[in-house]
Design a protein around this motif. Structure first.
Motif, PDB file in Angstrom:
ATOM      1  N   HIS A  38       0.813  -1.215   0.000  1.00 54.32           N
ATOM      2  CA  HIS A  38       0.000   0.000   0.000  1.00 54.32           C
ATOM      3  C   HIS A  38       0.847   1.266   0.000  1.00 54.32           C
ATOM      4  N   GLY A  39       0.314   2.264  -0.679  1.00 56.48           N
ATOM      5  CA  GLY A  39       0.926   3.592  -0.683  1.00 56.48           C
ATOM      6  C   GLY A  39       0.523   4.354   0.567  1.00 56.48           C
ATOM      7  N   GLY A  40       0.856   5.618   0.571  1.00 53.13           N
ATOM      8  CA  GLY A  40       0.648   6.401   1.778  1.00 53.13           C
ATOM      9  C   GLY A  40      -0.492   7.398   1.728  1.00 53.13           C
ATOM     10  N   GLY A  41      -0.812   7.840   0.525  1.00 50.51           N
ATOM     11  CA  GLY A  41      -1.871   8.827   0.416  1.00 50.51           C
ATOM     12  C   GLY A  41      -1.489  10.140   1.043  1.00 50.51           C
ATOM     13  N   ASN A  42      -2.487  10.969   1.297  1.00 47.28           N
ATOM     14  CA  ASN A  42      -2.171  12.307   1.780  1.00 47.28           C
ATOM     15  C   ASN A  42      -2.145  12.431   3.304  1.00 47.28           C
ATOM     16  N   LEU A  43      -2.312  11.301   4.010  1.00 47.80           N
ATOM     17  CA  LEU A  43      -2.295  11.383   5.475  1.00 47.80           C
ATOM     18  C   LEU A  43      -0.926  11.845   5.993  1.00 47.80           C
ATOM     19  N   ALA A  44       0.140  11.436   5.270  1.00 49.00           N
ATOM     20  CA  ALA A  44       1.481  11.881   5.681  1.00 49.00           C
ATOM     21  C   ALA A  44       1.595  13.398   5.536  1.00 49.00           C
ATOM     22  N   SER A  45       1.114  13.919   4.417  1.00 46.81           N
ATOM     23  CA  SER A  45       1.164  15.380   4.214  1.00 46.81           C
ATOM     24  C   SER A  45       0.325  16.094   5.258  1.00 46.81           C
ATOM     25  N   GLU A  46      -0.867  15.559   5.524  1.00 50.07           N
ATOM     26  CA  GLU A  46      -1.740  16.175   6.539  1.00 50.07           C
ATOM     27  C   GLU A  46      -1.066  16.181   7.906  1.00 50.07           C
ATOM     28  N   THR A  47      -0.454  15.042   8.251  1.00 47.07           N
ATOM     29  CA  THR A  47       0.210  14.939   9.553  1.00 47.07           C
ATOM     30  C   THR A  47       1.396  15.892   9.625  1.00 47.07           C
ATOM     31  N   SER A  48       2.157  15.983   8.520  1.00 52.81           N
ATOM     32  CA  SER A  48       3.274  16.938   8.471  1.00 52.81           C
ATOM     33  C   SER A  48       2.772  18.349   8.727  1.00 52.81           C
ATOM     34  N   GLN A  50       0.043  19.293  10.294  1.00 53.90           N
ATOM     35  CA  GLN A  50      -0.385  19.428  11.692  1.00 53.90           C
ATOM     36  C   GLN A  50       0.802  19.597  12.629  1.00 53.90           C
ATOM     37  N   LEU A  51       1.931  18.974  12.250  1.00 50.40           N
ATOM     38  CA  LEU A  51       3.130  19.054  13.092  1.00 50.40           C
ATOM     39  C   LEU A  51       4.006  20.253  12.717  1.00 50.40           C
ATOM     40  N   GLY A  52       3.539  21.036  11.739  1.00 46.45           N
ATOM     41  CA  GLY A  52       4.290  22.226  11.333  1.00 46.45           C
ATOM     42  C   GLY A  52       5.548  21.903  10.553  1.00 46.45           C
ATOM     43  N   ILE A  53       5.561  20.739   9.897  1.00 46.08           N
ATOM     44  CA  ILE A  53       6.739  20.351   9.101  1.00 46.08           C
ATOM     45  C   ILE A  53       6.483  20.729   7.643  1.00 46.08           C
ATOM     46  N   LYS A  54       7.420  21.432   7.060  1.00 44.37           N
ATOM     47  CA  LYS A  54       7.271  21.920   5.697  1.00 44.37           C
ATOM     48  C   LYS A  54       7.391  20.753   4.710  1.00 44.37           C
ATOM     49  N   ILE A  55       6.483  20.702   3.750  1.00 44.46           N
ATOM     50  CA  ILE A  55       6.538  19.655   2.733  1.00 44.46           C
ATOM     51  C   ILE A  55       7.228  20.214   1.495  1.00 44.46           C
ATOM     52  N   GLU A  56       8.330  19.586   1.124  1.00 44.45           N
ATOM     53  CA  GLU A  56       9.046  20.061  -0.059  1.00 44.45           C
ATOM     54  C   GLU A  56       8.996  19.015  -1.153  1.00 44.45           C
ATOM     55  N   LYS A  57       8.679  19.453  -2.351  1.00 39.91           N
ATOM     56  CA  LYS A  57       8.603  18.536  -3.482  1.00 39.91           C
ATOM     57  C   LYS A  57       9.409  19.081  -4.654  1.00 39.91           C
ATOM     58  N   ARG A  62       8.157  13.971  -3.271  1.00 39.50           N
ATOM     59  CA  ARG A  62       8.417  14.466  -1.937  1.00 39.50           C
ATOM     60  C   ARG A  62       9.891  14.337  -1.572  1.00 39.50           C
ATOM     61  N   LEU A  63      10.459  15.397  -1.002  1.00 39.87           N
ATOM     62  CA  LEU A  63      11.816  15.298  -0.452  1.00 39.87           C
ATOM     63  C   LEU A  63      11.678  14.836   0.998  1.00 39.87           C
ATOM     64  N   THR A  64      12.481  13.849   1.377  1.00 38.00           N
ATOM     65  CA  THR A  64      12.313  13.229   2.680  1.00 38.00           C
ATOM     66  C   THR A  64      13.458  13.595   3.609  1.00 38.00           C
ATOM     67  N   ASP A  65      13.275  14.703   4.351  1.00 37.01           N
ATOM     68  CA  ASP A  65      14.282  15.019   5.364  1.00 37.01           C
ATOM     69  C   ASP A  65      13.984  14.190   6.630  1.00 37.01           C
ATOM     70  N   GLN A  66      14.782  14.351   7.686  1.00 37.34           N
ATOM     71  CA  GLN A  66      14.627  13.505   8.872  1.00 37.34           C
ATOM     72  C   GLN A  66      13.221  13.608   9.462  1.00 37.34           C
ATOM     73  N   TYR A 118      17.072  14.000  -2.715  1.00 32.51           N
ATOM     74  CA  TYR A 118      15.762  13.503  -2.314  1.00 32.51           C
ATOM     75  C   TYR A 118      15.685  13.213  -0.816  1.00 32.51           C
ATOM     76  N   GLY A 119      16.811  13.215  -0.141  1.00 31.87           N
ATOM     77  CA  GLY A 119      16.810  12.921   1.281  1.00 31.87           C
ATOM     78  C   GLY A 119      16.778  11.417   1.534  1.00 31.87           C
ATOM     79  N   PHE A 120      16.014  11.007   2.546  1.00 31.04           N
ATOM     80  CA  PHE A 120      15.995   9.601   2.959  1.00 31.04           C
ATOM     81  C   PHE A 120      15.038   8.790   2.086  1.00 31.04           C
ATOM     82  N   VAL A 121      15.438   8.656   0.821  1.00 29.48           N
ATOM     83  CA  VAL A 121      14.664   7.890  -0.151  1.00 29.48           C
ATOM     84  C   VAL A 121      15.517   6.704  -0.579  1.00 29.48           C
TER      85      VAL A 121
END
Lengths: 258, 258
Positions: A38-48, A50-57, A62-66, A118-121
């Motif tokens: 299964h993929g991840g969908g947008n829940l990861a982006s939503e959670t990011s 909510q946690l104030g983590i910037k999403i960079e693409k 998606r770029l995957t920083d720590q 890409y970070g941690f990809v």
């Protein structure tokens, strides 16, 4: 050889509670050996968010920083994977959730930094099939999320389509593998604006022609590359379509051919 | 019967990067069959705070509403479990992360609402050992986090000490089980203010005496109940102490006896 169905479901199905529940019911009724990715969908982006983590693409990827890796590990391996496993158990389908780190099943390396970091990809090096075969023999459905590891302690965000394709290739020497990419459309479309323009059989030549005509959408390109990679490596059957295709032989979907 | 070591590590070790890394190195060197059970530590609380989710406790026990369950599923089964598994793989210790939903390994029921509604908290009904035995035979270390399921699709937050104890009891008919509760202290203390007052052997009678004297701290009571439950159900050896006890036979820790 015994048939093994590897089914990949995309993010949009996972984000749709009704569609996910229907898929889980269909999957639990599907006879024979099977693996779910299964993929991840947008829940990861939503959670990011909510946690104030910037999403960079970059180019839609998606770029995957720590911090983003922490979020995708929480969302993919935690919330989504375990919710799916618990829902399958409720339907009497014994399943077991996995990342590539578990049992050292899928080893990858961190994508080298070029003009883009890409970070941690992770890009997959190796699939270890023996434990997967043991689980299948025990009538357990392995449920993979989109994470692998480098066997040096680093988890790596890894494309779920590629995980499905690499699992299919690795298991093709032991099983007659059928690979199903399920998403919200009915298949590969000859006209992106018309959901009913499903190409029922798509071979490599027709794919190249469509590509040159600009008729293949961006997101479809890596998916089709994964499909042809599987067919080129002894995977018996590869299909793209709506999740209904796994239980309804009359439904319309795309079958890939070399 | 072959010896099986079940090791439970508590939250404070998990929150301490250096202590966790040392523990993982020690565990990877430990010979023979083993299972790891880990608590959650304060990362779930921290994540709840970051997401603006209110943490409610009664008598020091977390109430698990839907949002809190989502957080603990993300943190326990995602971030913590997979970080531990990846770190063990890096040390050459093949491990596999699990909740009770995976493989239907640990089934529980939602704790009935009395004067307190604990929310989505599970009390264990059944441990299914056959898959665990298969994993052990494959030299894989099962790594359990503190989640189970009711086999009706509901994940349930479940005390990690109790998971360790119930696993030990369920596996005691197949193995000579040793159960190690590791935490930041050296063992059960006769004087809570003196870290060196470790009781090296604690039997049920002495426990009752200490309890009546008010010398057992609150958090230790359910842990000791889990210990004696295990001893009452054919678990061979139960110890409480610092994680060093699993590799250093000269270290001082508490051994429980009936």
């Amino acid at each position: 050889m015994e048939t093994l169905k590897i089914i990949k479901i995309g993010g949009k199905i996972i984000n749709d509670t009704v569609a996910l529940q229907q898929f889980i019911e269909d999957l639990s009724k599907l006879k024979g050996l099977k693996i779910l990715v299964h993929g991840g969908g947008n829940l990861a982006s939503e959670t990011s968010k909510q946690l104030g983590i910037k999403i960079e693409k970059v180019d839609g990827r998606r770029l995957t920083d720590q911090k983003t890796l922490d979020v995708v590990t929480m969302v993919y391996a935690g919330k989504l994977n375990k919710t799916i496993v618990a829902a399958l158990q409720a339907k009497g389908c014994n399943s077991l959730g996995l990342t590539g780190a578990d049992g050292n099943l899928i080893q990858s390396y961190k994508r080298p930094v070029t003009s883009i970091d890409y970070g941690f990809v992770g890009d997959i090096i190796q699939v270890n099939t023996s434990l997967i075969e043991i689980l299948l023999k025990e009538e357990i459905v392995p449920v993979f999320c989109a994470l692998t590891h480098d066997k040096q302690g680093q988890l790596l965000n890894t494309n779920a389509d590629t995980i499905a394709s690499e699992l299919a290739v690795a298991l093709a020497s032991s099983f007659s593998v059928e690979l199903y990419y399920c998403f919200e459309k009915k298949g590969v479309l000859s006209d992106m604006t018309n959901d009913n323009s499903v190409i029922e059989t798509l071979d490599l030549e027709a794919y190249h022609t469509l590509f040159q005509q600009g008729k293949i959408a961006d997101g479809m390109l890596p998916k089709l590359d994964n499909c042809f990679n599987a067919l080129n490596n002894k995977v018996f059957k590869v299909c793209i379509g709506n999740p209904k295709m796994i239980v309804d032989s009359n439904s319309i979907y795309t079958t890939l051919q070399l």
